[in-house]
Write a protein that holds these residues in place. Structure first.
Motif, PDB file in Angstrom:
ATOM      1  N   VAL A   5      22.135 -46.535 -39.968  1.00 32.11           N
ATOM      2  CA  VAL A   5      20.910 -47.069 -40.600  1.00 32.11           C
ATOM      3  C   VAL A   5      19.958 -47.603 -39.539  1.00 32.11           C
ATOM      4  O   VAL A   5      18.757 -47.366 -39.577  1.00 32.11           O
ATOM      5  N   GLU A   6      20.529 -48.296 -38.550  1.00 31.00           N
ATOM      6  CA  GLU A   6      19.686 -48.831 -37.491  1.00 31.00           C
ATOM      7  C   GLU A   6      19.041 -47.707 -36.705  1.00 31.00           C
ATOM      8  O   GLU A   6      17.870 -47.791 -36.309  1.00 31.00           O
ATOM      9  N   SER A   7      19.801 -46.603 -36.446  1.00 28.18           N
ATOM     10  CA  SER A   7      19.243 -45.469 -35.691  1.00 28.18           C
ATOM     11  C   SER A   7      18.112 -44.813 -36.471  1.00 28.18           C
ATOM     12  O   SER A   7      17.069 -44.447 -35.915  1.00 28.18           O
ATOM     13  N   ALA A   8      18.295 -44.682 -37.787  1.00 28.85           N
ATOM     14  CA  ALA A   8      17.247 -44.066 -38.614  1.00 28.85           C
ATOM     15  C   ALA A   8      16.013 -44.951 -38.631  1.00 28.85           C
ATOM     16  O   ALA A   8      14.867 -44.471 -38.568  1.00 28.85           O
ATOM     17  N   SER A   9      16.210 -46.243 -38.700  1.00 27.87           N
ATOM     18  CA  SER A   9      15.068 -47.161 -38.724  1.00 27.87           C
ATOM     19  C   SER A   9      14.290 -47.101 -37.420  1.00 27.87           C
ATOM     20  O   SER A   9      13.046 -47.125 -37.407  1.00 27.87           O
ATOM     21  N   CYS A  10      14.972 -46.988 -36.301  1.00 26.00           N
ATOM     22  CA  CYS A  10      14.295 -46.886 -34.991  1.00 26.00           C
ATOM     23  C   CYS A  10      13.467 -45.611 -34.893  1.00 26.00           C
ATOM     24  O   CYS A  10      12.352 -45.613 -34.370  1.00 26.00           O
ATOM     25  N   GLU A  11      14.076 -44.503 -35.381  1.00 31.13           N
ATOM     26  CA  GLU A  11      13.332 -43.238 -35.330  1.00 31.13           C
ATOM     27  C   GLU A  11      12.084 -43.312 -36.209  1.00 31.13           C
ATOM     28  O   GLU A  11      11.015 -42.805 -35.851  1.00 31.13           O
ATOM     29  N   ASP A  12      12.205 -43.940 -37.390  1.00 27.52           N
ATOM     30  CA  ASP A  12      11.038 -44.082 -38.265  1.00 27.52           C
ATOM     31  C   ASP A  12       9.958 -44.926 -37.602  1.00 27.52           C
ATOM     32  O   ASP A  12       8.751 -44.617 -37.675  1.00 27.52           O
ATOM     33  N   ILE A  13      10.405 -45.975 -36.940  1.00 29.66           N
ATOM     34  CA  ILE A  13       9.435 -46.844 -36.257  1.00 29.66           C
ATOM     35  C   ILE A  13       8.726 -46.094 -35.152  1.00 29.66           C
ATOM     36  O   ILE A  13       7.510 -46.182 -34.972  1.00 29.66           O
ATOM     37  N   ARG A  14       9.546 -45.318 -34.352  1.00 28.94           N
ATOM     38  CA  ARG A  14       8.923 -44.538 -33.272  1.00 28.94           C
ATOM     39  C   ARG A  14       7.953 -43.511 -33.844  1.00 28.94           C
ATOM     40  O   ARG A  14       6.892 -43.249 -33.273  1.00 28.94           O
ATOM     41  N   ALA A  15       8.335 -42.907 -34.992  1.00 29.64           N
ATOM     42  CA  ALA A  15       7.436 -41.914 -35.603  1.00 29.64           C
ATOM     43  C   ALA A  15       6.134 -42.572 -36.047  1.00 29.64           C
ATOM     44  O   ALA A  15       5.030 -42.031 -35.863  1.00 29.64           O
ATOM     45  N   VAL A  16       6.266 -43.771 -36.634  1.00 31.32           N
ATOM     46  CA  VAL A  16       5.061 -44.484 -37.088  1.00 31.32           C
ATOM     47  C   VAL A  16       4.196 -44.871 -35.898  1.00 31.32           C
ATOM     48  O   VAL A  16       2.960 -44.749 -35.925  1.00 31.32           O
ATOM     49  N   ILE A  17       4.888 -45.342 -34.815  1.00 30.97           N
ATOM     50  CA  ILE A  17       4.129 -45.709 -33.605  1.00 30.97           C
ATOM     51  C   ILE A  17       3.393 -44.498 -33.036  1.00 30.97           C
ATOM     52  O   ILE A  17       2.226 -44.577 -32.625  1.00 30.97           O
ATOM     53  N   GLY A  18       4.093 -43.349 -33.000  1.00 30.69           N
ATOM     54  CA  GLY A  18       3.455 -42.137 -32.484  1.00 30.69           C
ATOM     55  C   GLY A  18       2.262 -41.730 -33.330  1.00 30.69           C
ATOM     56  O   GLY A  18       1.209 -41.310 -32.814  1.00 30.69           O
ATOM     57  N   LEU A  19       2.459 -41.853 -34.681  1.00 30.72           N
ATOM     58  CA  LEU A  19       1.342 -41.515 -35.582  1.00 30.72           C
ATOM     59  C   LEU A  19       0.169 -42.454 -35.360  1.00 30.72           C
ATOM     60  O   LEU A  19      -1.003 -42.023 -35.304  1.00 30.72           O
ATOM     61  N   LEU A  20       0.467 -43.733 -35.209  1.00 34.78           N
ATOM     62  CA  LEU A  20      -0.604 -44.694 -34.973  1.00 34.78           C
ATOM     63  C   LEU A  20      -1.305 -44.437 -33.645  1.00 34.78           C
ATOM     64  O   LEU A  20      -2.529 -44.558 -33.533  1.00 34.78           O
ATOM     65  N   GLN A  21      -0.524 -44.069 -32.623  1.00 34.05           N
ATOM     66  CA  GLN A  21      -1.135 -43.765 -31.325  1.00 34.05           C
ATOM     67  C   GLN A  21      -2.062 -42.568 -31.406  1.00 34.05           C
ATOM     68  O   GLN A  21      -3.136 -42.556 -30.814  1.00 34.05           O
ATOM     69  N   ARG A  22      -1.623 -41.543 -32.159  1.00 35.77           N
ATOM     70  CA  ARG A  22      -2.479 -40.366 -32.312  1.00 35.77           C
ATOM     71  C   ARG A  22      -3.753 -40.714 -33.088  1.00 35.77           C
ATOM     72  O   ARG A  22      -4.842 -40.228 -32.761  1.00 35.77           O
ATOM     73  N   GLN A  23      -3.580 -41.564 -34.102  1.00 31.44           N
ATOM     74  CA  GLN A  23      -4.759 -41.971 -34.867  1.00 31.44           C
ATOM     75  C   GLN A  23      -5.718 -42.790 -34.008  1.00 31.44           C
ATOM     76  O   GLN A  23      -6.948 -42.633 -34.090  1.00 31.44           O
ATOM     77  N   ALA A  25      -6.014 -42.579 -30.710  1.00 30.83           N
ATOM     78  CA  ALA A  25      -6.640 -41.655 -29.762  1.00 30.83           C
ATOM     79  C   ALA A  25      -7.764 -40.872 -30.436  1.00 30.83           C
ATOM     80  O   ALA A  25      -8.846 -40.665 -29.859  1.00 30.83           O
ATOM     81  N   ALA A  26      -7.485 -40.425 -31.687  1.00 36.19           N
ATOM     82  CA  ALA A  26      -8.528 -39.688 -32.415  1.00 36.19           C
ATOM     83  C   ALA A  26      -9.728 -40.584 -32.690  1.00 36.19           C
ATOM     84  O   ALA A  26     -10.890 -40.159 -32.585  1.00 36.19           O
ATOM     85  N   ALA A  27      -9.449 -41.842 -33.060  1.00 35.75           N
ATOM     86  CA  ALA A  27     -10.552 -42.771 -33.326  1.00 35.75           C
ATOM     87  C   ALA A  27     -11.356 -43.041 -32.063  1.00 35.75           C
ATOM     88  O   ALA A  27     -12.599 -43.122 -32.088  1.00 35.75           O
ATOM     89  N   GLU A  28     -10.644 -43.201 -30.925  1.00 37.53           N
ATOM     90  CA  GLU A  28     -11.366 -43.402 -29.661  1.00 37.53           C
ATOM     91  C   GLU A  28     -12.221 -42.185 -29.305  1.00 37.53           C
ATOM     92  O   GLU A  28     -13.338 -42.323 -28.807  1.00 37.53           O
ATOM     93  N   ALA A  29     -11.690 -40.979 -29.539  1.00 36.13           N
ATOM     94  CA  ALA A  29     -12.462 -39.769 -29.254  1.00 36.13           C
ATOM     95  C   ALA A  29     -13.707 -39.710 -30.126  1.00 36.13           C
ATOM     96  O   ALA A  29     -14.798 -39.353 -29.658  1.00 36.13           O
ATOM     97  N   ARG A  30     -13.510 -40.053 -31.436  1.00 40.55           N
ATOM     98  CA  ARG A  30     -14.683 -40.049 -32.318  1.00 40.55           C
ATOM     99  C   ARG A  30     -15.690 -41.104 -31.898  1.00 40.55           C
ATOM    100  O   ARG A  30     -16.908 -40.883 -31.971  1.00 40.55           O
ATOM    101  N   ALA A  31     -15.218 -42.265 -31.427  1.00 38.13           N
ATOM    102  CA  ALA A  31     -16.127 -43.327 -30.973  1.00 38.13           C
ATOM    103  C   ALA A  31     -16.915 -42.880 -29.745  1.00 38.13           C
ATOM    104  O   ALA A  31     -18.123 -43.126 -29.627  1.00 38.13           O
ATOM    105  N   GLU A  32     -16.198 -42.196 -28.803  1.00 39.99           N
ATOM    106  CA  GLU A  32     -16.893 -41.698 -27.613  1.00 39.99           C
ATOM    107  C   GLU A  32     -17.938 -40.651 -27.991  1.00 39.99           C
ATOM    108  O   GLU A  32     -19.058 -40.634 -27.456  1.00 39.99           O
ATOM    109  N   ALA A  33     -17.582 -39.757 -28.935  1.00 40.72           N
ATOM    110  CA  ALA A  33     -18.540 -38.746 -29.368  1.00 40.72           C
ATOM    111  C   ALA A  33     -19.737 -39.392 -30.054  1.00 40.72           C
ATOM    112  O   ALA A  33     -20.898 -38.990 -29.849  1.00 40.72           O
ATOM    113  N   ALA A  34     -19.449 -40.419 -30.889  1.00 41.07           N
ATOM    114  CA  ALA A  34     -20.545 -41.103 -31.573  1.00 41.07           C
ATOM    115  C   ALA A  34     -21.454 -41.822 -30.575  1.00 41.07           C
ATOM    116  O   ALA A  34     -22.686 -41.842 -30.721  1.00 41.07           O
ATOM    117  N   GLU A  35     -20.844 -42.409 -29.536  1.00 42.59           N
ATOM    118  CA  GLU A  35     -21.638 -43.093 -28.516  1.00 42.59           C
ATOM    119  C   GLU A  35     -22.526 -42.118 -27.755  1.00 42.59           C
ATOM    120  O   GLU A  35     -23.701 -42.387 -27.495  1.00 42.59           O
TER     121      GLU A  35
END
Length: 271
Positions: A5-23, A25-35
């Motif tokens: 259970v602990e291993s599954a929870s860590c993987e979910d957290i890493r997946a969420v962190i990766g998703l948030l990082q991609r989001q 990065a995408a937001a920063e790219a859109r901000a740079e384009a908007a600027e």
């Protein structure tokens, strides 16, 4: 079980962190384009604002505030409001001072007109029979016609045998036939002061005086006149340089089909 259970929870957290990082990065790219887009829009807005200001300046030009001729005026600009009628009649108002042509106290010439004969008995009449007269004056200019004067420089032989020749007057050119100083002055005046083109100057002189001057002769007078006033121009330049206050201005003129600028510099009259 707990470890899985602990291993599954860590993987979910890493997946969420990766998703948030991609989001992120995408937001920063859109901000740079908007600027970048905002910078481009600001530059475009600045260019368009300058363009609109220039177009408004051109649209506001007319014969009253620029060197444009009245024929170029359009009705797109603000129109003058009709002035309210004052109720006065047109023309000179009662009691206003006259502005007619006054008579000269001493005319240059007088012509007497006497009736030839009496309308009653037919007896001849002359100036001695006058008991009064009505005066009217006419101002006019004499008919100007070119006058040809021949200068003859004679050679005289003295009793001693020596032949002496009289020199020609200084204003007479070396060529057998030439135009005099008055025609020179008139042509330069029309060219420089009245800004009449060379060809029209030649036509005007021919029509008014009868002198068949050529356009080449008229055009050759400007360098000659410039040389005569060179010393005066140098003095004027020196006085302008020494002046404490100098007013500079420029106006337009046309030479042929080309637009040129005339630069003016004015100093105090006391110089």
């Amino acid at each position: 079980m707990s470890s899985a259970v602990e291993s599954a929870s860590c993987e979910d957290i890493r997946a969420v962190i990766g998703l948030l990082q991609r989001q992120v990065a995408a937001a920063e790219a859109r901000a740079e384009a908007a600027e970048a887009q905002a910078v481009e829009l600001a530059a475009a807005n600045e260019r368009l604002t300058a363009r609109v200001a220039e177009l408004e300046r051109r649209l506001g030009r007319n014969s009253g505030n620029s060197s444009m001729p009245p024929s170029s005026d359009t009705f797109s600009g603000p129109q003058k409001k009709p002035q309210a009628k004052s109720g006065r009649k047109r023309g000179r108002q009662p009691g206003a001072g006259g502005s007619g042509l006054a008579m000269a106290e001493k005319p240059d010439a007088t012509e007497d007109h006497v009736p030839a004969a009496c309308t009653g008995c037919g007896q001849a009449l002359d100036k001695d029979d006058s008991i009064g007269f009505e005066r009217r004056q006419v101002r006019d200019i004499p008919l100007t016609t070119v006058k040809v004067t021949e200068h003859r420089a004679h050679r005289c032989r003295c009793d001693c045998g020596v032949v002496t020749t009289s020199p020609m007057p200084g204003e007479v050119a070396a060529s057998p036939s030439s135009y005099g100083p008055n025609l020179h002055a008139l042509a330069v005046y029309l060219l420089v002061f009245q800004h009449i083109p060379v060809e029209r100057t030649a036509i005007l002189i021919r029509d008014v005086t009868g002198a068949e001057v050529s356009t080449g002769w008229v055009a050759s007078l400007l360098p000659e006149a410039a040389g005569l006033v060179e010393d005066s121009l140098n003095l004027i330049r020196a006085l302008l340089v020494l002046g404490h206050v100098l007013h500079a201005d420029e106006t337009t003129t046309r030479i042929g089909t080309t637009r040129r600028w005339l630069h003016v510099a004015v100093a105090a009259r006391g110089l």
